[in-house]
Design a protein around this motif. Structure first.
Motif, short mmCIF file in Angstrom:
data_model
loop_
_atom_site.label_atom_id
_atom_site.label_comp_id
_atom_site.label_asym_id
_atom_site.label_seq_id
_atom_site.Cartn_x
_atom_site.Cartn_y
_atom_site.Cartn_z
N GLY A 199 0.81 -1.22 0.00
CA GLY A 199 0.00 0.00 0.00
C GLY A 199 0.84 1.27 0.00
N HIS A 200 2.15 1.12 0.20
CA HIS A 200 3.04 2.29 0.21
C HIS A 200 4.21 2.01 -0.71
CE1 HIS A 200 0.79 3.86 3.60
NE2 HIS A 200 0.76 2.60 4.02
N ARG A 201 4.58 3.05 -1.46
CA ARG A 201 5.69 2.87 -2.41
C ARG A 201 6.66 4.02 -2.21
NH1 ARG A 201 7.11 0.89 -7.63
NH2 ARG A 201 7.95 2.56 -8.91
N HIS A 202 7.94 3.68 -2.13
CA HIS A 202 8.94 4.74 -1.97
C HIS A 202 9.14 5.50 -3.27
CE1 HIS A 202 12.35 6.97 -0.55
NE2 HIS A 202 13.01 6.61 -1.63
N VAL A 203 9.08 6.82 -3.18
CA VAL A 203 9.37 7.68 -4.33
C VAL A 203 10.64 8.47 -3.99
CG1 VAL A 203 8.55 9.58 -5.76
CG2 VAL A 203 6.90 7.93 -4.82
N PRO A 204 11.75 8.21 -4.70
CA PRO A 204 12.95 9.01 -4.42
C PRO A 204 12.67 10.49 -4.67
CG PRO A 204 13.49 7.09 -5.77
CD PRO A 204 11.99 7.18 -5.72
N TYR A 205 13.02 11.32 -3.71
CA TYR A 205 12.70 12.75 -3.83
C TYR A 205 13.33 13.34 -5.09
CZ TYR A 205 12.57 17.73 -2.75
OH TYR A 205 12.37 19.08 -2.82
N ALA A 206 14.58 12.99 -5.37
CA ALA A 206 15.28 13.57 -6.52
C ALA A 206 14.66 13.15 -7.85
CB ALA A 206 16.76 13.20 -6.49
N SER A 207 13.78 12.13 -7.80
CA SER A 207 13.20 11.63 -9.05
C SER A 207 11.92 12.36 -9.44
CB SER A 207 12.88 10.12 -8.91
OG SER A 207 11.71 9.94 -8.13
N ILE A 208 11.42 13.24 -8.58
CA ILE A 208 10.08 13.78 -8.87
C ILE A 208 10.07 14.85 -9.94
CG2 ILE A 208 9.12 13.16 -6.60
CD1 ILE A 208 9.32 16.20 -5.89
N SER A 209 11.18 15.57 -10.11
CA SER A 209 11.23 16.63 -11.14
C SER A 209 12.67 17.06 -11.35
CB SER A 209 10.41 17.85 -10.68
OG SER A 209 11.05 18.46 -9.57
N PRO A 210 12.96 17.69 -12.48
CA PRO A 210 14.31 18.22 -12.70
C PRO A 210 14.69 19.23 -11.62
CG PRO A 210 13.08 18.18 -14.76
CD PRO A 210 12.10 17.83 -13.68
N ALA A 211 13.71 20.01 -11.15
CA ALA A 211 14.02 21.02 -10.12
C ALA A 211 14.46 20.33 -8.83
CB ALA A 211 12.80 21.89 -9.85
N ALA A 212 13.74 19.28 -8.43
CA ALA A 212 14.11 18.56 -7.21
C ALA A 212 15.48 17.90 -7.37
CB ALA A 212 13.05 17.52 -6.86
N ALA A 213 15.73 17.31 -8.54
CA ALA A 213 17.04 16.69 -8.79
C ALA A 213 18.14 17.73 -8.63
CB ALA A 213 17.07 16.08 -10.18
N ALA A 214 17.88 18.94 -9.13
CA ALA A 214 18.92 19.98 -9.13
C ALA A 214 19.24 20.49 -7.73
CB ALA A 214 18.48 21.14 -10.03
N HIS A 215 18.27 20.43 -6.80
CA HIS A 215 18.58 20.99 -5.48
C HIS A 215 18.84 19.90 -4.41
CE1 HIS A 215 13.92 21.46 -4.79
NE2 HIS A 215 14.31 20.38 -4.14
N THR A 216 19.05 18.67 -4.87
CA THR A 216 19.13 17.55 -3.92
C THR A 216 20.39 16.71 -4.07
OG1 THR A 216 16.72 17.35 -3.97
CG2 THR A 216 17.93 15.42 -3.22
N VAL A 217 20.89 16.24 -2.93
CA VAL A 217 21.82 15.11 -2.93
C VAL A 217 21.16 14.02 -2.09
CG1 VAL A 217 24.13 14.28 -2.39
CG2 VAL A 217 23.82 16.66 -3.08
N THR A 218 21.18 12.80 -2.59
CA THR A 218 20.48 11.69 -1.93
C THR A 218 21.50 10.74 -1.30
OG1 THR A 218 18.79 11.80 -3.65
CG2 THR A 218 18.84 9.79 -2.32
N ALA A 219 21.14 10.20 -0.13
CA ALA A 219 21.94 9.13 0.47
C ALA A 219 21.07 7.90 0.65
CB ALA A 219 22.51 9.57 1.81
N MET A 220 21.60 6.77 0.22
CA MET A 220 20.93 5.48 0.42
C MET A 220 21.96 4.50 0.94
SD MET A 220 18.35 4.96 -2.79
CE MET A 220 16.82 5.87 -2.92
N SER A 221 21.51 3.34 1.36
CA SER A 221 22.42 2.33 1.86
C SER A 221 21.68 0.99 1.95
CB SER A 221 22.91 2.72 3.26
OG SER A 221 23.63 1.67 3.85
#
Ligand code: PLP
Length: 384
Positions: free
Chosen positions: A209-231
């Protein structure tokens, strides 16, 4: 039906040397974010092979880095539909070090860090070590469900904050933010020319019922202002192997990282990289089983809390294995201490998660179900 995880005992976990079970005497370990289920067979095999033939014991060679980048890119594409280029995946030692790097290298020097609270405890203290203030922005509640307070977020940027720490899935409240929520947050960030450190360490651990959406994937603007950390460290339970991945998604950050990132990349663990590669490439079946078991635990928790802890607020987590219990109506000053002293259960004090967490308790449900049941039953007896 019995699951093999049901058989896990406190004694075996102590003998296995798990921190969660060793630091508080005989108490049930429901605090630090480790799981009691070991790790995936593919990860065990990778570590064993590395030790036996020595390939994991030197510095990280290019071919192992490439394998990690490709396994990571394949994993996030398959699970979240997020297309990242392999060279944008950078090896770092852990997510907290990634945060230090991202704050230092990509936010306005000296600017305060914006932190929605309750928050993962070190987020409150780490900025101080970097000579940064923290602006706490309490999450709000909509029909009992935590959500971002966009006006308060806007005010935090207006007050001079520059970098937002966006933790999703959220530790400690267990929310998995929806795309529309991420879009609304992104609008506020953009309006102020802000930046985002997206901590998505718990991303693989979401429930039906819940799906992870990477924040940087939602738009070019979000990608441009974001650095993502995963592990792989939370979902595959290997935090001691010290391996995280930082994902670059803007040209500006790519050049900053090319210049200064080596300081952080040089700390990355080769063994951790090999294990993470195995986890991402081959750990899917084990992870699916763990999520199914945890899903059973979170449902059991709802029932157990209703039965044994009346007056305690509990929403089942949408992601992560951390549950957030709200005891504010019971007027217990420090619930973590109360349950440690009276129920022999070690959980995390909500007050450590910021002012908004006072009177609450973070409870780790990554336990064998019989141990979960016992712990909540003892907590109920203590309250009575
Ligand atoms: C949200 C979150 N971020 C970061 C960390 C720490 O990760 P690491 O050990 O990679 O620094 C944790 C650990 O529990 C966490 O829950």
């Amino acid at each position: 039906m019995m699951h093999a995880f049901d058989q896990i005992t406190a004694e075996s976990l102590r003998a296995g040397g798990w921190k969660k079970w060793l630091e508080f005497g005989s108490a049930t370990g429901a605090w630090v974010a480790e799981m009691d289920f070991g790790t995936a067979p593919a990860v065990r095999e990778a570590v064993r092979r590395a030790a036996e033939d020595g390939t994991g014991l030197g510095y990280l060679p290019k071919r192992s880095l490439l394998a990690l980048q490709e396994a990571f890119a394949g994993f996030v594409d398959a699970r979240y539909g997020w297309r990242v280029e392999a060279p944008d995946v950078r090896p770092v030692v852990d997510v907290l070090t990634a945060m230090q790097a991202v704050v230092r290298l990509t936010s306005r020097p000296g600017s305060p860090i914006i932190l929605p609270t309750p928050a993962y405890m070190p987020f409150l203290t780490l900025p101080g070590a970097l000579d940064r203030e923290v602006i706490q922005v309490p999450l709000t509640r909509v029909d009992g469900r935590y959500a971002y307070d966009l006006e308060a977020l806007d005010a935090a940027f207006a007050a001079g904050g520059h970098m937002l720490v966006l933790c999703n899935p959220h530790n400690p409240v267990g929310r998995v933010l929806e795309r529309t929520e991420l879009e609304a947050i992104s609008e506020v960030v953009e309006r102020h020319g802000g930046r985002v450190f997206a901590d998505e360490i718990h991303a693989p651990l979401t429930y039906p019922g819940h799906r992870h959406v990477p924040y940087a994937s939602i738009s070019p603007a979000a990608a441009a202002h974001t650095v993502t950390a995963m592990s792989a460290s939370k979902a595959f339970n290997i935090p001691g192997l010290k391996s995280a991945q930082l994902v670059l998604s803007s040209d500006g950050d790519r050049s900053v990282w090319e210049r200064d990132g080596h300081i952080y990349e040089d700390q990355a663990s080769t063994l951790g990289a090999l294990a993470s590669t195995a986890a991402y490439a081959e750990g899917g079946e084990w992870l699916g089983d763990v999520i199914e078991y945890l899903d059973g635990n979170r449902q059991a928790l709802g029932t157990l809390v209703a039965e044994h802890l009346p007056g305690v607020g509990c929403r089942e987590p949408e992601g992560t294995y951390l549950a957030w219990l709200d005891l504010t109506d019971l007027g217990i000053e420090d619930p973590a201490r109360f349950f440690r002293e009276n129920a022999d259960v070690a959980a995390t004090s909500g007050a450590l998660c910021g002012d908004a967490g006072r009177g609450c308790l973070r409870f780790n449900i990554a336990l064998a179900r019989p141990l979960l049941t016992e712990a909540i039953t003892r907590m109920g007896a203590a309250l009575r």
